[in-house]
Design a protein around this motif. Structure first.
Motif, mmCIF file in Angstrom:
data_model
loop_
_atom_site.group_PDB
_atom_site.id
_atom_site.type_symbol
_atom_site.label_atom_id
_atom_site.label_comp_id
_atom_site.label_asym_id
_atom_site.label_seq_id
_atom_site.Cartn_x
_atom_site.Cartn_y
_atom_site.Cartn_z
ATOM 1 N N VAL A 48 47.270 27.938 47.983
ATOM 2 C CA VAL A 48 47.732 28.942 47.031
ATOM 3 C C VAL A 48 48.307 30.155 47.758
ATOM 4 C CG1 VAL A 48 47.013 30.460 45.139
ATOM 5 C CG2 VAL A 48 46.134 28.134 45.283
ATOM 6 N N ARG A 52 51.982 31.835 47.270
ATOM 7 C CA ARG A 52 52.149 33.235 46.858
ATOM 8 C C ARG A 52 53.037 33.995 47.854
ATOM 9 N NH1 ARG A 52 49.620 31.345 43.216
ATOM 10 N NH2 ARG A 52 48.093 32.294 41.872
ATOM 11 N N PHE A 59 48.423 39.091 45.583
ATOM 12 C CA PHE A 59 47.369 38.219 45.075
ATOM 13 C C PHE A 59 46.008 38.632 45.585
ATOM 14 C CE2 PHE A 59 49.571 36.446 48.710
ATOM 15 C CZ PHE A 59 48.558 36.257 49.627
ATOM 16 N N ASN A 60 44.987 38.166 44.869
ATOM 17 C CA ASN A 60 43.594 38.299 45.270
ATOM 18 C C ASN A 60 43.015 36.899 45.189
ATOM 19 O OD1 ASN A 60 40.881 38.661 45.562
ATOM 20 N ND2 ASN A 60 40.751 40.435 44.212
ATOM 21 N N LEU A 61 43.106 36.162 46.284
ATOM 22 C CA LEU A 61 42.756 34.748 46.261
ATOM 23 C C LEU A 61 41.276 34.504 46.016
ATOM 24 C CD1 LEU A 61 45.069 33.366 49.056
ATOM 25 C CD2 LEU A 61 45.345 33.180 46.598
ATOM 26 N N SER A 63 39.222 36.107 44.010
ATOM 27 C CA SER A 63 38.966 36.134 42.566
ATOM 28 C C SER A 63 39.663 34.973 41.878
ATOM 29 C CB SER A 63 39.391 37.466 41.954
ATOM 30 O OG SER A 63 40.781 37.649 42.073
ATOM 31 N N GLU A 64 40.814 34.547 42.403
ATOM 32 C CA GLU A 64 41.505 33.394 41.821
ATOM 33 C C GLU A 64 40.687 32.116 42.011
ATOM 34 O OE1 GLU A 64 45.703 32.738 42.396
ATOM 35 O OE2 GLU A 64 45.988 34.866 42.821
ATOM 36 N N LEU A 65 40.070 31.942 43.178
ATOM 37 C CA LEU A 65 39.230 30.767 43.406
ATOM 38 C C LEU A 65 38.006 30.813 42.501
ATOM 39 C CD1 LEU A 65 38.448 28.159 44.819
ATOM 40 C CD2 LEU A 65 37.477 29.541 46.673
ATOM 41 N N ALA A 67 37.813 32.210 39.626
ATOM 42 C CA ALA A 67 38.308 31.903 38.280
ATOM 43 C C ALA A 67 38.594 30.417 38.129
ATOM 44 C CB ALA A 67 39.561 32.719 37.980
ATOM 45 N N LEU A 68 39.134 29.793 39.191
ATOM 46 C CA LEU A 68 39.408 28.356 39.161
ATOM 47 C C LEU A 68 38.117 27.556 38.990
ATOM 48 C CD1 LEU A 68 41.485 26.032 39.492
ATOM 49 C CD2 LEU A 68 41.017 26.143 41.942
ATOM 50 N N ASP A 71 36.837 28.078 35.447
ATOM 51 C CA ASP A 71 37.675 27.312 34.526
ATOM 52 C C ASP A 71 37.362 25.820 34.615
ATOM 53 O OD1 ASP A 71 39.913 27.117 32.624
ATOM 54 O OD2 ASP A 71 40.937 26.093 34.281
#
Length: 107
Positions: A48, A52, A59-61, A63-65, A67-68, A71
């Motif tokens: 990711v 990006r 990006f803030n990876l 927090s994205e991970l 969230a992934l 989810d």
């Protein structure tokens, strides 16, 4: 699930290409295994993060991970609910079919 098995599933997880059983086992393993969580983080950052950077986005990876993973747990719960619902619907259809057959034969 072993760490070797989990490691092989990381790319499939990142592509959202795991079935319910695999996803459940993978999520359970990653939640309890620091080494596999770290490997997931590294592969996520590479996959990711590179995308990006190529797109020029900020990006803030981390927090994205997170969230992934959240989810994925929600999707798994939904999938399990849908599977259970389909079983219940099949049972209702069979019961109605049996009732209709009984009524047709004996009335």
């Amino acid at each position: 699930m072993t760490c070797k098995e989990a490691d092989k599933l990381i790319p499939l997880f990142l592509d959202d290409d795991l079935d319910n059983r695999e996803l459940a086992e993978f999520l359970n393993h990653v939640e309890t295994c620091a080494g596999c969580k770290e490997e997931l983080t590294i592969q996520f950052l590479v996959k990711v993060g590179m995308k990006r950077l190529e797109d020029g986005n900020t990006f803030n990876l981390r927090s994205e991970l997170d969230a992934l993973l959240l989810d994925a747990n929600k999707r798994l719960t939904t999938r399990r609910y849908l599977v259970l619902s389909s079983y219940l619907l099949q049972a209702v259809v069979l019961a109605l079919g049996g009732t209709a057959l009984f009524l047709a034969l004996f009335l």
